[in-house]
Write an enzyme that holds these catalytic residues in place. Structure first.
Site, PDB file in Angstrom:
ATOM      1  N   LYS A 122       0.785  -1.115  -0.081  1.00 55.26           N
ATOM      2  CA  LYS A 122       0.049   0.003   0.019  1.00 55.26           C
ATOM      3  C   LYS A 122       0.705   1.302   0.018  1.00 55.26           C
ATOM      4  O   LYS A 122       1.546   1.420   0.928  1.00 55.26           O
ATOM      5  CB  LYS A 122      -0.704   0.007   1.019  1.00 55.26           C
ATOM      6  CG  LYS A 122      -2.277  -0.065   1.032  1.00 55.26           C
ATOM      7  CD  LYS A 122      -2.795   0.168   2.548  1.00 55.26           C
ATOM      8  CE  LYS A 122      -4.424   0.343   2.352  1.00 55.26           C
ATOM      9  NZ  LYS A 122      -5.043   0.435   3.692  1.00 55.26           N
TER      10      LYS A 122
HETATM   11  C1  E4P Z   1      -8.294   0.631   3.819  1.00 56.66           C
HETATM   12  O1  E4P Z   1      -7.720   0.427   2.921  1.00 56.66           O
HETATM   13  C2  E4P Z   1      -8.235   2.083   4.378  1.00 56.66           C
HETATM   14  O2  E4P Z   1      -6.884   2.241   5.128  1.00 56.66           O
HETATM   15  C3  E4P Z   1      -9.473   2.330   5.396  1.00 56.66           C
HETATM   16  O3  E4P Z   1     -10.495   1.596   5.011  1.00 56.66           O
HETATM   17  C4  E4P Z   1      -9.469   3.551   6.027  1.00 56.66           C
HETATM   18  O4  E4P Z   1     -10.820   3.452   6.640  1.00 56.66           O
HETATM   19  P1  E4P Z   1     -11.179   4.632   7.961  1.00 56.66           P
HETATM   20  O5  E4P Z   1     -11.223   5.978   7.263  1.00 56.66           O
HETATM   21  O6  E4P Z   1     -12.296   4.099   8.498  1.00 56.66           O
HETATM   22  O7  E4P Z   1     -10.000   4.970   8.839  1.00 56.66           O
END
Ligand code: E4P
Length: 273
Positions: free
Chosen positions: A97
């Protein structure tokens, strides 16, 4: 639409996979922190490497996103490669990521860092999930650089629109895909009226331009938003474990179960037992 679980908690991941239809896992440093904090609260010792390996195994060969914690393209490339070399051999399912942009508070000169890292890792056939996407153009650039997934943060766009307009909200509150009108005006951020609208626009751009990158609707906060992500044509939605469980809830289902159980006559029970 594929369903990923958005969690770094091994027990949640294992339980989510027990339902038999999970397609992947996403983590980020904040989710890892939550998992580590909860292990610490139970007094458990943490072997991070071993823990991540267990997550990769629990995902049964489906993609698991692991996020870099560096801010320069060189740092992200080096760390992305290290993460991939260290963990991909476990189950051949690691996605790295990379944030689309690593500049803090509009700081100049770092706009391309994320993109350079995405391009370099993709060139080496390391699959990249481009994260922290808040505009369709960020998604377009990530796709051009070779990202396998782009992650628009739907819930956080909704949070932002509400915060900018002094609307109080709870984390799992529903925000309409078609946007919110206040005092006769549609609330928006940069031409985006909701998190789902962001997903819709990215899906459309990828279709129009025949881009193979998959749209991973992230930061999903409730079951209805999951439905809207599916209607929008997202390839994947990553859901917190609580939202996955909510996908199955309806009052009439529970009420129906109760009455079916009450109505079972001994003759029927005997016949089927
Ligand atoms: C996933 O890839 C993201 O990091 C995550 O969905 C972020 O979610 P949030 O906005 O609820 O922290």
């Amino acid at each position: 639409m594929k369903i990923f679980v958005d969690s770094a908690k091994l027990d949640e991941i294992e339980e989510a996979y027990s339902c038999g239809v999970l397609d992947g896992v996403t983590t980020n440093p904040s989710l890892i922190k939550k998992a580590v904090d909860s292990l610490k609260a139970k007094g458990e010792n943490i072997d991070m490497t071993g823990y991540i390996k267990k997550i990769l195994t629990a995902a049964k060969g489906t993609p698991v996103s692991l996020e870099v914690a560096e801010f320069t393209h060189r740092g992200m490339i080096e760390q992305g490669k290290r993460l991939f070399d260290m963990f991909n051999p476990v189950a051949n399912n690691v996605y790295i990521k990379i944030p689309i942009n690593t500049s803090f508070e509009g700081e100049k000169g770092k706009e391309f860092e994320g993109l350079k890292a995405i391009a370099a890792l993709s060139k080496e056939e390391i699959p990249v999930n481009c994260t922290l996407v808040f505009t369709p153009e960020q998604a377009l650039m990530a796709a051009k650089a070779g990202a396998k997934f782009v992650s628009p943060f739907a819930g956080r766009i909704d949070d932002y629109i509400r915060s900018m307009n002094s609307i109080s909200f709870g984390k799992s509150d529903y925000f309409p895909a078609e946007g919110l009108v206040r005092d006769g005006e549609m609330l928006e951020n940069n031409g985006i009226v909701s998190g789902i609208d962001l997903v819709v626009q990215i899906v459309e751009i990828f279709e129009v331009h025949d881009l193979a990158t998959e749209v991973l609707a992230a930061s999903i906060r409730n079951a209805r938003q999951t439905r809207e992500a599916a209607l929008a044509g997202a390839d994947i939605a990553t859901l917190p474990f609580t939202v996955i469980k909510d996908l199955f809830i309806h009052y009439k289902t529970q009420e129906g179960m109760k009455s079916f159980i009450q109505d079972i006559v001994p003759e029927y029970r005997d016949a089927i037992s």
